[in-house]
Design an enzyme around this catalytic site. Structure first.
Site, PDB file in Angstrom:
ATOM      1  CE  LYS A  80      32.925  36.088  24.456  1.00  0.00           C
ATOM      2  NZ  LYS A  80      32.477  36.927  25.585  1.00  0.00           N
ATOM      3  N   GLY A 227      40.119  33.202  43.562  1.00  0.00           N
ATOM      4  CA  GLY A 227      40.530  34.011  42.425  1.00  0.00           C
ATOM      5  C   GLY A 227      40.584  35.473  42.793  1.00  0.00           C
ATOM      6  N   GLY A 229      42.003  38.086  40.856  1.00  0.00           N
ATOM      7  CA  GLY A 229      42.298  38.986  39.750  1.00  0.00           C
ATOM      8  C   GLY A 229      41.479  40.263  39.923  1.00  0.00           C
ATOM      9  CE1 TYR A 233      43.832  42.269  46.610  1.00  0.00           C
ATOM     10  CE2 TYR A 233      42.886  44.456  46.297  1.00  0.00           C
ATOM     11  CZ  TYR A 233      43.761  43.600  46.961  1.00  0.00           C
ATOM     12  OH  TYR A 233      44.535  44.082  47.984  1.00  0.00           O
TER      13      TYR A 233
END
Length: 398
Positions: A80, A227, A229, A233
């Protein structure tokens, strides 16, 4: 923070600190494990309260990517990048090292994870999502500087989109190195492809979990989605098409209203208490850490399966309580791997139809986790770790 102790505790291979005086870049490249191949993980641009917080986030997310890539059967290790989002204010008082001091609102989050690829959970808008024109040039310089840092690693780490970064940022990295994905024109940068694949994988996992409990279809099954987003969705769209009864929640009222209009029969719930909704499946797709020693006792579902990363605030305790209560937990890094699977296969030249087939393989992976948990009488969280670690051990022996 004791860096060496932290690296030893988490099994890190490398921590590389990157600084560029001209652009103000401050970044940490965390490479957790490269036994299975070069590290693959996103580049996060985030406002951190401290350097220590930035390093801890990088380490935690890199380790998560190792396990996610391993259990998904990908030929990549875990890594990362986090860039500490220091504002570009011209009049900022310089720190001792000459860089501007940090200011502005800190946005909560780990998506680890693996809000991985920036879509595994939906935590709202980051300040850098709205970039001022005057900041564009300086931002571009930062990402080019990061590209030069990555190039010096000679392919040990490949990065891509994550929270707070865009395809344009990846394009800047590409000017300096080939070790980047999600650039303009790639599938990962097109519309919401990565979010769509993440949601598809979660949908597959929910269906697999229901079958584990002897339920053959989503028809009429109440599912609470926390949630709304991009991923949440899209998940609702899959669930609604399969006949599920939706209970939706989000801190943004407009998102909830949109869902109520589009998905007939859906009802709304308080986002702070949706975990306690009377449902069959609870799907956390927002902030991590939603399942705490307190909230786990309030669950009224029989399955927890969602896209959010790091869902368990106290892993062993919360996983153990779900197991004791007979709640089937689909480990987050197994379920939300659709994004990184799509990235990995695009790197190999795969097209969208093949990528979708590979994401559907999450069903088989999750079934193996459930079988291991049953056979060994352990939590599904421990079973997932055991399987991932077996892949890593196999890599060591090669």
């Amino acid at each position: 923070m004791q860096l060496w102790q932290e690296m030893e505790r988490e099994g890190m291979e490398e921590l590389i600190f990157c600084h560029d005086a001209d652009s103000g870049l401050r970044a940490v490249i965390a490479i957790h494990n490269t036994v299975l191949g070069p590290a693959l993980g996103g580049c996060r641009y985030w406002t951190y309260a401290s350097e220590e917080e930035a390093v801890r986030d990088a380490v935690k997310l890199a380790k998560g990517m190792t396990y996610k890539n391993a259990i998904s059967g990908l030929p990549y290790g875990g890594g990362k990048v986090v860039i500490w989002d220091v504002p570009f204010a011209k009049n900022a008082k310089p720190d001792e090292d000459g860089c501007g001091s940090q200011s502005g609102e800190q946005v909560a989050g780990d998506l680890g994870i693996e809000q991985q690829k920036g879509v595994a959970a939906d935590e709202g808008t980051h300040p850098q999502d709205k970039i001022l024109d005057t900041d564009v040039s300086k931002r571009a310089q930062r990402f080019r500087a990061l590209g030069r840092c990555l190039e010096r690693l000679n392919g040990r780490y490949v990065t891509g989109l994550d929270l707070g970064t865009t395809a344009t940022d990846m394009d800047q990295i590409r000017l300096e190195t080939a070790h980047v994905t999600d650039t303009t024109g790639s599938l990962g940068a097109q519309d919401d492809f990565t979010a769509e694949m993440t949601a598809y994988g979660v949908h597959i996992g929910i269906v697999t979990s229901l079958r584990q409990q002897g339920i053959a279809s989503l028809q009429g099954i109440p599912v609470a989605v926390q949630g709304l987003g991009k991923v949440g969705y899209a998940l609702c769209r899959y669930l609604h098409a399969a006949g599920a009864r939706l209970i939706v929640a989000d801190v943004v009222p407009e998102r909830v209203q949109r869902a109520l209009v589009q998905f007939s029969g859906a009802i709304s719930a308080d986002p702070a208490h949706v975990h306690a909704a009377d449902c069959k499946v609870f799907a956390p797709c927002a902030l991590g850490g939603v399942l705490t020693p307190a909230t786990v006792e309030e669950l009224r579902c029989s399955i927890v399966a969602g896209a959010a990363n790091n869902q368990l605030s106290e892993r062993q305790l919360v996983a153990g309580r779900m197991q004791a209560r007979g709640i089937l937990y689909a480990p987050d890094y197994v379920l939300n791997a659709g994004g990184i699977i799509s990235t990995a296969y695009e790197l190999e030249g795969a097209r969208s139809d093949l990528i979708r087939q590979k994401v559907a393989g999450i069903a088989g992976t999750l079934s193996k986790v459930y079988a291991e948990a049953t056979q060994s009488a352990i939590s599904t969280a421990d079973a997932a770790d055991r399987l991932a670690e077996s892949f890593l051990q196999s890599g060591h022996k090669k």
